[in-house]
Design a protein around this motif. Structure first.
Motif, PDB file in Angstrom:
ATOM      1  N   TYR A  11       0.685  -1.297   0.085  1.00 32.34           N
ATOM      2  CA  TYR A  11      -0.039   0.160   0.101  1.00 32.34           C
ATOM      3  C   TYR A  11       0.914   1.341  -0.044  1.00 32.34           C
ATOM      4  N   GLU A  12       1.882   1.328   1.043  1.00 31.74           N
ATOM      5  CA  GLU A  12       2.654   2.399   0.773  1.00 31.74           C
ATOM      6  C   GLU A  12       3.626   2.890  -0.261  1.00 31.74           C
ATOM      7  N   GLU A  13       3.972   1.784  -1.105  1.00 30.21           N
ATOM      8  CA  GLU A  13       4.459   1.843  -2.605  1.00 30.21           C
ATOM      9  C   GLU A  13       3.481   2.506  -3.228  1.00 30.21           C
ATOM     10  N   LEU A  14       2.265   1.999  -3.213  1.00 29.54           N
ATOM     11  CA  LEU A  14       1.035   2.519  -4.181  1.00 29.54           C
ATOM     12  C   LEU A  14       0.771   4.049  -3.807  1.00 29.54           C
ATOM     13  N   ARG A  15       0.872   4.397  -2.685  1.00 27.75           N
ATOM     14  CA  ARG A  15       0.780   5.795  -2.264  1.00 27.75           C
ATOM     15  C   ARG A  15       1.834   6.548  -2.795  1.00 27.75           C
ATOM     16  N   SER A  16       3.263   6.257  -2.598  1.00 31.24           N
ATOM     17  CA  SER A  16       4.335   6.914  -3.242  1.00 31.24           C
ATOM     18  C   SER A  16       4.251   6.993  -4.568  1.00 31.24           C
ATOM     19  N   TRP A  17       3.800   6.127  -5.543  1.00 32.15           N
ATOM     20  CA  TRP A  17       3.864   6.159  -6.727  1.00 32.15           C
ATOM     21  C   TRP A  17       2.651   7.182  -7.196  1.00 32.15           C
ATOM     22  N   TRP A  18       1.521   7.134  -6.450  1.00 32.73           N
ATOM     23  CA  TRP A  18       0.389   8.341  -6.663  1.00 32.73           C
ATOM     24  C   TRP A  18       1.039   9.505  -6.568  1.00 32.73           C
ATOM     25  N   LEU A  19       1.857   9.729  -5.687  1.00 33.49           N
ATOM     26  CA  LEU A  19       2.442  11.059  -5.422  1.00 33.49           C
ATOM     27  C   LEU A  19       3.513  11.319  -6.423  1.00 33.49           C
ATOM     28  N   GLU A  22       2.037  11.593 -12.201  1.00 31.66           N
ATOM     29  CA  GLU A  22       0.779  12.321 -12.339  1.00 31.66           C
ATOM     30  C   GLU A  22       0.193  11.738 -13.440  1.00 31.66           C
ATOM     31  N   SER A  23       0.972  10.812 -14.406  1.00 32.02           N
ATOM     32  CA  SER A  23       0.281  10.579 -15.496  1.00 32.02           C
ATOM     33  C   SER A  23      -1.037   9.620 -15.152  1.00 32.02           C
ATOM     34  N   ASP A  24      -2.090   9.941 -15.979  1.00 32.39           N
ATOM     35  CA  ASP A  24      -3.621   9.470 -15.719  1.00 32.39           C
ATOM     36  C   ASP A  24      -3.474   8.091 -15.813  1.00 32.39           C
ATOM     37  N   ASP A  25      -2.747   7.345 -16.813  1.00 37.90           N
ATOM     38  CA  ASP A  25      -2.440   5.985 -16.797  1.00 37.90           C
ATOM     39  C   ASP A  25      -1.963   5.389 -15.677  1.00 37.90           C
ATOM     40  N   VAL A  26      -1.207   5.834 -15.179  1.00 36.67           N
ATOM     41  CA  VAL A  26      -0.369   5.234 -13.779  1.00 36.67           C
ATOM     42  C   VAL A  26      -1.227   5.258 -12.686  1.00 36.67           C
ATOM     43  N   ARG A  27      -2.019   6.211 -12.628  1.00 35.20           N
ATOM     44  CA  ARG A  27      -2.930   6.590 -11.596  1.00 35.20           C
ATOM     45  C   ARG A  27      -4.129   5.685 -11.679  1.00 35.20           C
ATOM     46  N   ARG A  28      -4.656   5.327 -12.855  1.00 31.77           N
ATOM     47  CA  ARG A  28      -5.495   4.512 -13.278  1.00 31.77           C
ATOM     48  C   ARG A  28      -5.246   3.148 -12.844  1.00 31.77           C
ATOM     49  N   LEU A  29      -3.990   2.947 -13.151  1.00 25.13           N
ATOM     50  CA  LEU A  29      -3.526   1.486 -12.757  1.00 25.13           C
ATOM     51  C   LEU A  29      -3.672   1.258 -11.193  1.00 25.13           C
ATOM     52  N   ILE A  30      -3.064   2.123 -10.736  1.00 26.58           N
ATOM     53  CA  ILE A  30      -3.045   2.447  -9.117  1.00 26.58           C
ATOM     54  C   ILE A  30      -4.565   2.220  -8.592  1.00 26.58           C
ATOM     55  N   LEU A  31      -5.428   2.956  -9.227  1.00 31.55           N
ATOM     56  CA  LEU A  31      -6.558   2.737  -8.718  1.00 31.55           C
ATOM     57  C   LEU A  31      -7.465   1.453  -8.833  1.00 31.55           C
ATOM     58  N   GLU A  32      -6.797   0.726 -10.069  1.00 31.61           N
ATOM     59  CA  GLU A  32      -7.590  -0.507 -10.477  1.00 31.61           C
ATOM     60  C   GLU A  32      -7.126  -1.593  -9.234  1.00 31.61           C
ATOM     61  N   VAL A  33      -5.489  -1.498  -9.042  1.00 28.05           N
ATOM     62  CA  VAL A  33      -5.123  -2.278  -7.975  1.00 28.05           C
ATOM     63  C   VAL A  33      -5.711  -2.366  -6.647  1.00 28.05           C
ATOM     64  N   GLN A  34      -6.215  -1.061  -6.174  1.00 28.27           N
ATOM     65  CA  GLN A  34      -6.851  -0.823  -5.135  1.00 28.27           C
ATOM     66  C   GLN A  34      -8.232  -1.351  -4.766  1.00 28.27           C
ATOM     67  N   ALA A  35      -8.860  -1.069  -6.129  1.00 26.95           N
ATOM     68  CA  ALA A  35     -10.517  -1.417  -6.495  1.00 26.95           C
ATOM     69  C   ALA A  35     -10.445  -3.064  -6.180  1.00 26.95           C
ATOM     70  N   GLN A  36      -9.486  -3.663  -6.804  1.00 27.28           N
ATOM     71  CA  GLN A  36      -9.276  -5.365  -6.581  1.00 27.28           C
ATOM     72  C   GLN A  36      -9.241  -5.633  -5.203  1.00 27.28           C
ATOM     73  N   ARG A  37      -8.235  -4.861  -4.638  1.00 26.62           N
ATOM     74  CA  ARG A  37      -8.254  -5.196  -3.146  1.00 26.62           C
ATOM     75  C   ARG A  37      -9.101  -4.785  -2.288  1.00 26.62           C
ATOM     76  N   TYR A  38      -9.998  -4.096  -2.579  1.00 30.20           N
ATOM     77  CA  TYR A  38     -10.894  -3.665  -1.643  1.00 30.20           C
ATOM     78  C   TYR A  38     -12.145  -4.844  -2.078  1.00 30.20           C
ATOM     79  N   ALA A  39     -12.400  -5.253  -3.432  1.00 31.93           N
ATOM     80  CA  ALA A  39     -13.366  -6.353  -3.669  1.00 31.93           C
ATOM     81  C   ALA A  39     -12.978  -7.665  -3.194  1.00 31.93           C
TER      82      ALA A  39
END
Length: 100
Positions: A11-19, A22-39
């Motif tokens: 999780y902390e790695e994903l947060r650091s990548w998010w910060l 700023e690429s929309d594609d990178v952020r979309r992939l991070i959100l997808e990883v988190q969405a699956q982890r929530y599911a």
């Protein structure tokens, strides 16, 4: 596509990548990883409810409702992901052959 072994990002790695990125594609992939982890925990909860319903011998209609709820959630996640690569099934050597 067969995935090679890899170490999933924490999780902390994903947060650091998010910060950092700023690429929309990178952020979309991070959100997808988190969405699956929530599911996954939600699906785990539904599986556990199905198991408990079966162990407690709840009426069949209640068990079917639980299983249908689980299947709907799995289908929703598969639909979100769009195409999922699957290798062509290899028939068992002893399986009956269909005649066309």
């Amino acid at each position: 596509m067969i995935l090679p072994p890899f170490k999933p990002p924490k999780y902390e790695e994903l947060r650091s990548w998010w910060l950092r990125y700023e690429s929309d594609d990178v952020r979309r992939l991070i959100l997808e990883v988190q969405a699956q982890r929530y599911a996954l925990p939600e699906i785990r909860t539904l599986v556990e409810q199905c198991r408990i319903a079966a162990e407690n011998k709840q009426p069949l209609d209640q068990r079917v409702k639980q299983i249908n709820k689980l299947l709907r959630e799995i289908d929703a996640q598969i639909h979100r992901a769009d195409k999922i690569y699957r290798p062509t099934p290899t028939p068992h050597p002893n399986a009956p052959r269909s005649r066309a």
